[in-house]
Design a protein around this motif. Structure first.
Motif, short mmCIF file in Angstrom:
data_model
loop_
_atom_site.label_atom_id
_atom_site.label_comp_id
_atom_site.label_asym_id
_atom_site.label_seq_id
_atom_site.Cartn_x
_atom_site.Cartn_y
_atom_site.Cartn_z
N THR A 127 21.97 63.37 66.42
CA THR A 127 21.39 64.72 66.51
C THR A 127 20.16 64.67 67.42
N LEU A 128 19.00 64.38 66.87
CA LEU A 128 17.81 64.26 67.70
C LEU A 128 17.93 63.10 68.68
N GLY A 129 18.58 62.03 68.25
CA GLY A 129 18.75 60.86 69.11
C GLY A 129 19.81 61.05 70.17
N GLY A 130 20.62 62.09 70.07
CA GLY A 130 21.64 62.37 71.07
C GLY A 130 21.37 63.65 71.83
N MET A 131 20.11 64.07 71.83
CA MET A 131 19.74 65.37 72.39
C MET A 131 20.13 65.51 73.86
N ALA A 132 20.04 64.44 74.63
CA ALA A 132 20.28 64.53 76.07
C ALA A 132 21.71 64.97 76.39
N VAL A 133 22.69 64.46 75.64
CA VAL A 133 24.08 64.83 75.93
C VAL A 133 24.33 66.30 75.61
N TYR A 134 23.71 66.81 74.55
CA TYR A 134 23.89 68.22 74.20
C TYR A 134 23.21 69.13 75.22
N VAL A 135 22.06 68.70 75.72
CA VAL A 135 21.37 69.47 76.75
C VAL A 135 22.21 69.51 78.03
N GLY A 167 15.39 61.66 73.92
CA GLY A 167 14.52 62.41 74.82
C GLY A 167 14.30 61.75 76.16
N ARG A 168 14.44 60.42 76.23
CA ARG A 168 14.23 59.73 77.50
C ARG A 168 15.36 60.02 78.50
N GLY A 169 16.48 60.52 78.00
CA GLY A 169 17.59 60.82 78.89
C GLY A 169 17.66 62.29 79.29
N LEU A 170 16.66 63.07 78.93
CA LEU A 170 16.72 64.51 79.23
C LEU A 170 16.68 64.80 80.73
N LEU A 171 15.81 64.13 81.45
CA LEU A 171 15.72 64.39 82.88
C LEU A 171 17.02 64.00 83.60
N PRO A 172 17.59 62.80 83.34
CA PRO A 172 18.91 62.51 83.93
C PRO A 172 19.97 63.52 83.52
N ALA A 173 19.94 63.97 82.27
CA ALA A 173 20.93 64.95 81.81
C ALA A 173 20.80 66.27 82.58
N ILE A 174 19.57 66.70 82.82
CA ILE A 174 19.34 67.94 83.58
C ILE A 174 19.84 67.79 85.01
N ILE A 175 19.53 66.65 85.63
CA ILE A 175 19.96 66.40 87.01
C ILE A 175 21.48 66.37 87.10
N ILE A 176 22.12 65.67 86.18
CA ILE A 176 23.58 65.56 86.20
C ILE A 176 24.23 66.92 86.02
N ALA A 177 23.74 67.71 85.06
CA ALA A 177 24.33 69.03 84.80
C ALA A 177 24.19 69.95 86.00
N ILE A 178 22.99 70.01 86.57
CA ILE A 178 22.76 70.91 87.71
C ILE A 178 23.57 70.46 88.93
N PHE A 179 23.57 69.16 89.21
CA PHE A 179 24.35 68.67 90.35
C PHE A 179 25.83 68.97 90.18
N THR A 180 26.35 68.72 88.99
CA THR A 180 27.78 68.95 88.74
C THR A 180 28.17 70.40 89.00
N VAL A 181 27.42 71.32 88.43
CA VAL A 181 27.78 72.74 88.56
C VAL A 181 27.57 73.24 89.98
N GLY A 241 29.96 62.29 83.95
CA GLY A 241 28.82 61.78 84.69
C GLY A 241 27.72 61.27 83.77
N PHE A 242 27.48 62.00 82.67
CA PHE A 242 26.45 61.57 81.72
C PHE A 242 26.81 60.22 81.10
N LEU A 243 28.03 60.09 80.63
CA LEU A 243 28.43 58.84 79.99
C LEU A 243 28.39 57.68 80.97
N MET A 244 28.75 57.95 82.22
CA MET A 244 28.78 56.88 83.22
C MET A 244 27.38 56.41 83.59
N LEU A 245 26.44 57.35 83.70
CA LEU A 245 25.12 57.01 84.22
C LEU A 245 24.07 56.75 83.15
#
Length: 433
Positions: free
Chosen positions: A85-93, A144-158, A119-123
């Motif tokens: 939940t809190l520890g998996g926040m980046a993937v949900y974001v 929380g440390r993966g939030l910035l990569p998650a944001i970059i991956i999501a925006i780039f993908t779309v 992309g998230f799982l790979m990187l």
């Protein structure tokens, strides 16, 4: 410069920028994604609270001892809930941003979402063992440390998907008799292949240098993350949010910027609490909700308490209507009923109360006089129980009471000046009638 002139300059120069921020598609998608996380963060917060029984070696209370025993017996279960939940926040974001940004472009959501997750799982995940008998991956950066990569991956993908679909890159045209779902899949073959190839290339580059995408970002951005968890940053953001609110711009305008920082720090604190380590961050979502904006932006619970005893009929009515919502962090009835917005009587206390709360609470947590936050139960939970449950520190209760009293003292002279004007106007209206 008069208040009216100042207000005109704000409306001319600041409001357009703030409105652009609130409607910018990437920031809007980030904001909506974090808002959508509430059920997940609630479950994680409950698990964190259950696993943090407030006991010491001197504790003799039977209930607390039973609580501690239950938490110890179910430590694996509670830690697993926390990790997902809190520890998996980046993937949900990542999923949330992909969803809202894809909806903005009016594409089918499924394919971009699957590409983002790939992309998230790979990187973000780091493979440790990839054998036929089992696969092991390091998932530390899902928090929380993966939030910035998650944001970059999501925006780039779309954005990449939208660009390629809009320009019909590699589109395979099928007869009209083919089902729409199959036609959509074939139309996404080339864009999907290119996007995944990009992620493979990024992984290969970082793997060659014996690091990972989130590890590189987190290391490079470490000074910025530390600055964002400082007293100066907290004060600036508090003043900025309340300055915008005073001129009618909801704090959601900055949620796309503040959300990743606050929730990211909360996720890291929750993981540290589950591991029995010291909590590294102060500026988190529960810190903001329970300790800074007590009763909503502007710490309006204090003003609501003053309003219910006002000599002005108008202000007393607003106080009676708004005091219950303000207990639950909803300040809009007070903001629009008094009104606070664009009212020169309240500019100073509206900016000052929450800022003072932030300075005091941050300082006490920074030097470990008050426990730091690690759980977020609800945005609408009153500050008293919220402060205790988010820290499991009884001293947090006394801090909230002291802050409310201090907020009342700061609002009081401005409230009395406004009340005097309202009473005079009400008396004039009664005389005219």
């Amino acid at each position: 410069m008069s208040f009216a002139t100042f207000n005109e300059k704000i409306e001319k120069h600041i409001l357009p920028l703030a409105n652009k921020l609130s409607s910018q598609r990437h920031l809007k998608a980030i904001r909506d994604a974090f808002i959508s996380l509430m059920p997940i963060t609630l479950m994680g917060g409950v698990a964190a609270v259950i696993g943090a029984a407030p006991v010491t070696e001197e504790t003799t209370n039977g209930f607390l001892l039973a609580w501690a025993s239950f938490a110890q017996d179910n430590a694996t279960l509670l830690s697993w809930i926390n990790a997902l939940t809190l520890g998996g926040m980046a993937v949900y974001v990542c999923i949330g941003i992909t969803y809202f940004l894809t909806k903005h472009f009016k594409h089918d959501v499924l394919m971009p979402t699957m590409l983002s997750v790939c992309g998230f799982l790979m990187l973000v995940l780091t493979p440790q063992q990839l054998g036929w008998d089992g696969k092991i991956a390091e998932i530390s950066y899902m928090d929380g440390r993966g939030l910035l990569p998650a944001i970059i991956i999501a925006i780039f993908t779309v954005e990449a998907y939208h660009f390629m679909r809009s320009h019909n890159w590699g589109r395979i045209t099928l007869p009209p008799s083919v089902p729409a779902s199959l036609s959509e899949t074939f139309a996404s073959l080339v864009p999907g292949f290119i996007i995944i190839s990009c992620y493979v290339a990024v992984y290969a580059v970082f793997h060659a240098f014996n690091t990972t995408f989130p590890g590189f970002i987190y290391g490079a951005m470490a000074p910025s993350f530390q600055a964002a968890d400082s007293l100066l940053f907290t004060v600036i953001m508090t003043l900025l949010v309340h300055f915008f609110w005073f001129f009618g711009i909801h704090d959601a305008a900055l949620a796309g910027v503040l959300g990743p920082i606050r929730d990211g720090n909360l996720s890291i604190n929750a993981a540290a609490k589950a591991a029995g380590e010291a909590l590294p961050h102060v500026f988190t979502t529960p810190f903001w909700v329970y300790f800074v904006i007590i009763g909503g932006c502007g710490s309006l619970l204090a003003l609501a308490i003053l309003l219910v005893r006002s000599k002005s009929k108008q202000l007393k009515t607003v106080g009676r209507i708004g005091i219950l919502p303000s207990f639950f962090g909803i300040g809009e009835p007070i903001i629009f009923g008094v009104p606070i917005m664009l009212n020169p009587f309240y500019l100073i206390p509206f900016l000052m109360t929450s800022t003072v709360n932030a300075v005091i609470a941050f300082t006490l947590m920074k030097y470990n006089i008050i426990g730091r936050t690690f759980a977020m139960l609800s945005w609408q939970m009153p500050s008293l129980p919220g402060a205790f449950l988010s820290t499991m520190d009884i001293r947090a209760l006394f801090l909230i009471i002291a802050l409310i009293i201090l907020d009342i003292a700061m609002y009081y002279p401005f409230f009395k000046a406004h009340e005097k004007q309202c009473v005079r106007l009400e008396a004039m209206e009664e005389t005219e009638e």
